[in-house]
Design a protein around this motif. Structure first.
Motif, PDB file in Angstrom:
ATOM      1  N   THR A 148       0.821  -1.216   0.000  1.00  0.00           N
ATOM      2  CA  THR A 148       0.000   0.000   0.000  1.00  0.00           C
ATOM      3  C   THR A 148       0.857   1.268   0.000  1.00  0.00           C
ATOM      4  O   THR A 148       0.436   2.308   0.499  1.00  0.00           O
ATOM      5  CB  THR A 148      -0.925   0.022   1.229  1.00  0.00           C
ATOM      6  OG1 THR A 148      -0.121  -0.121   2.414  1.00  0.00           O
ATOM      7  CG2 THR A 148      -1.947  -1.089   1.158  1.00  0.00           C
ATOM      8  N   ILE A 169      -3.267  -0.935  -3.365  1.00  0.00           N
ATOM      9  CA  ILE A 169      -4.246   0.131  -3.231  1.00  0.00           C
ATOM     10  C   ILE A 169      -4.713   0.668  -4.586  1.00  0.00           C
ATOM     11  O   ILE A 169      -5.862   1.086  -4.737  1.00  0.00           O
ATOM     12  CB  ILE A 169      -3.672   1.301  -2.376  1.00  0.00           C
ATOM     13  CG1 ILE A 169      -4.721   2.394  -2.142  1.00  0.00           C
ATOM     14  CG2 ILE A 169      -2.429   1.898  -3.022  1.00  0.00           C
ATOM     15  CD1 ILE A 169      -5.881   1.949  -1.296  1.00  0.00           C
ATOM     16  N   LYS A 172      -7.986  -0.582  -6.114  1.00  0.00           N
ATOM     17  CA  LYS A 172      -9.195  -0.416  -5.299  1.00  0.00           C
ATOM     18  C   LYS A 172      -9.714   1.015  -5.275  1.00  0.00           C
ATOM     19  O   LYS A 172     -10.769   1.281  -4.698  1.00  0.00           O
ATOM     20  CB  LYS A 172      -8.912  -0.860  -3.861  1.00  0.00           C
ATOM     21  CG  LYS A 172      -8.561  -2.346  -3.742  1.00  0.00           C
ATOM     22  CD  LYS A 172      -8.340  -2.731  -2.297  1.00  0.00           C
ATOM     23  CE  LYS A 172      -8.010  -4.214  -2.167  1.00  0.00           C
ATOM     24  NZ  LYS A 172      -7.823  -4.634  -0.759  1.00  0.00           N
ATOM     25  N   GLU A 211      -9.672   4.439   4.153  1.00  0.00           N
ATOM     26  CA  GLU A 211     -10.927   3.767   3.815  1.00  0.00           C
ATOM     27  C   GLU A 211     -10.723   2.286   3.551  1.00  0.00           C
ATOM     28  O   GLU A 211     -11.518   1.443   3.974  1.00  0.00           O
ATOM     29  CB  GLU A 211     -11.542   4.440   2.588  1.00  0.00           C
ATOM     30  CG  GLU A 211     -12.854   3.814   2.133  1.00  0.00           C
ATOM     31  CD  GLU A 211     -13.405   4.483   0.888  1.00  0.00           C
ATOM     32  OE1 GLU A 211     -14.367   3.938   0.313  1.00  0.00           O
ATOM     33  OE2 GLU A 211     -12.874   5.546   0.486  1.00  0.00           O
ATOM     34  N   HIS A 212      -9.660   1.958   2.854  1.00  0.00           N
ATOM     35  CA  HIS A 212      -9.427   0.572   2.467  1.00  0.00           C
ATOM     36  C   HIS A 212      -8.438  -0.153   3.381  1.00  0.00           C
ATOM     37  O   HIS A 212      -8.483  -1.380   3.478  1.00  0.00           O
ATOM     38  CB  HIS A 212      -8.911   0.514   1.028  1.00  0.00           C
ATOM     39  CG  HIS A 212      -9.888   1.021   0.015  1.00  0.00           C
ATOM     40  ND1 HIS A 212     -10.955   0.269  -0.442  1.00  0.00           N
ATOM     41  CD2 HIS A 212      -9.973   2.227  -0.616  1.00  0.00           C
ATOM     42  CE1 HIS A 212     -11.646   0.978  -1.330  1.00  0.00           C
ATOM     43  NE2 HIS A 212     -11.077   2.170  -1.451  1.00  0.00           N
TER      44      HIS A 212
END
Length: 230
Positions: A148, A169, A172, A211-212
């Motif tokens: 990420t 990331i 997504k 958020e992820h």
């Protein structure tokens, strides 16, 4: 416009990274490059093309070696035996003009502002992107635990910005997020406020990372929180 990179500016950016990473297990890294390439090959290309083509424009005007002091005596040859001398003088004069054009164009296109204009945007974008990828790999953003890592990269002399996100990331997130981060940093650089530009870009990236990939029980800082200058 001169971008001021004081210790306070660098500290603000480092603090913004630390605050952003407190909300996520992702990693954000910032790099500011003064120059990613000398573009000497571009200047050489323009100089070579000009030296080959521009002197040709003199031929329709009856190019004469006498135009250059010292290479002609103003007298026309009356015998065939002197033809070789005239040809030699003409070639020497033409070569001298080519050399002068080459040096002049090379020097002009070496001026940063001129160089940026004559360098195709696609070339500048490709070299900035390559430099950003080199920094992404050099600082280990591709080997973070959850893949990420996000690199925010700005190239001063090229007026170009890149945001590179690792595969964990990137797939997504709506790509518009990265475009917004780029736009925010570009705006800060244009306003001679790199700290604000980086802070906004960092915040946008942090929001999607949070958020992820929210922070877990163990949230090690895998990449140092600071702005790197190269």
């Amino acid at each position: 416009m001169v971008i001021k990179l004081t210790p306070q500016v660098q500290s603000r950016i480092g603090d913004a990274i630390a605050a952003a990473e407190a909300k996520t297990s992702g990693e954000i890294f910032c790099v500011l490059a003064r120059q990613v390439s000398s573009y000497r090959d571009i200047s050489l290309g323009w100089a070579a093309a000009a030296a080959l083509l521009l002197p040709l424009g003199l031929i329709p005007f009856g190019f004469d070696p006498a135009w250059i002091p010292g290479l002609g005596d103003g007298w026309q040859a009356a015998h065939l035996s002197s033809t070789d001398v005239v040809v030699g003088q003409s070639l020497a004069a033409y070569a001298l003009i080519q050399s002068a054009v080459f040096v002049t164009v090379f020097m002009l296109t070496s001026i940063p502002g001129v160089r940026r204009i004559v360098t195709p945007r696609s070339v500048r974008r490709a070299r900035v992107r390559r430099a950003a990828m080199e920094q992404f790999l050099a600082h280990g953003l591709h080997i973070t635990r959850e893949r990420t890592g996000v690199l925010i990269f700005a190239a001063l002399s090229d007026h170009q910005v890149e945001v590179v996100a690792d595969e964990g990331i990137y797939s997504k997130v709506d790509h518009a997020v990265w475009a917004d981060a780029v736009e925010a940093l570009v705006k800060g650089m244009k306003n001679n406020d790199p700290a604000a530009g980086f802070e906004t870009a960092i915040g946008l990236c942090a929001d999607v990372l949070a958020e992820h990939f929210p922070p877990g029980h163990s949230n090690p800082n895998e990449v140092e929180d600071r702005l790197v200058l190269i």
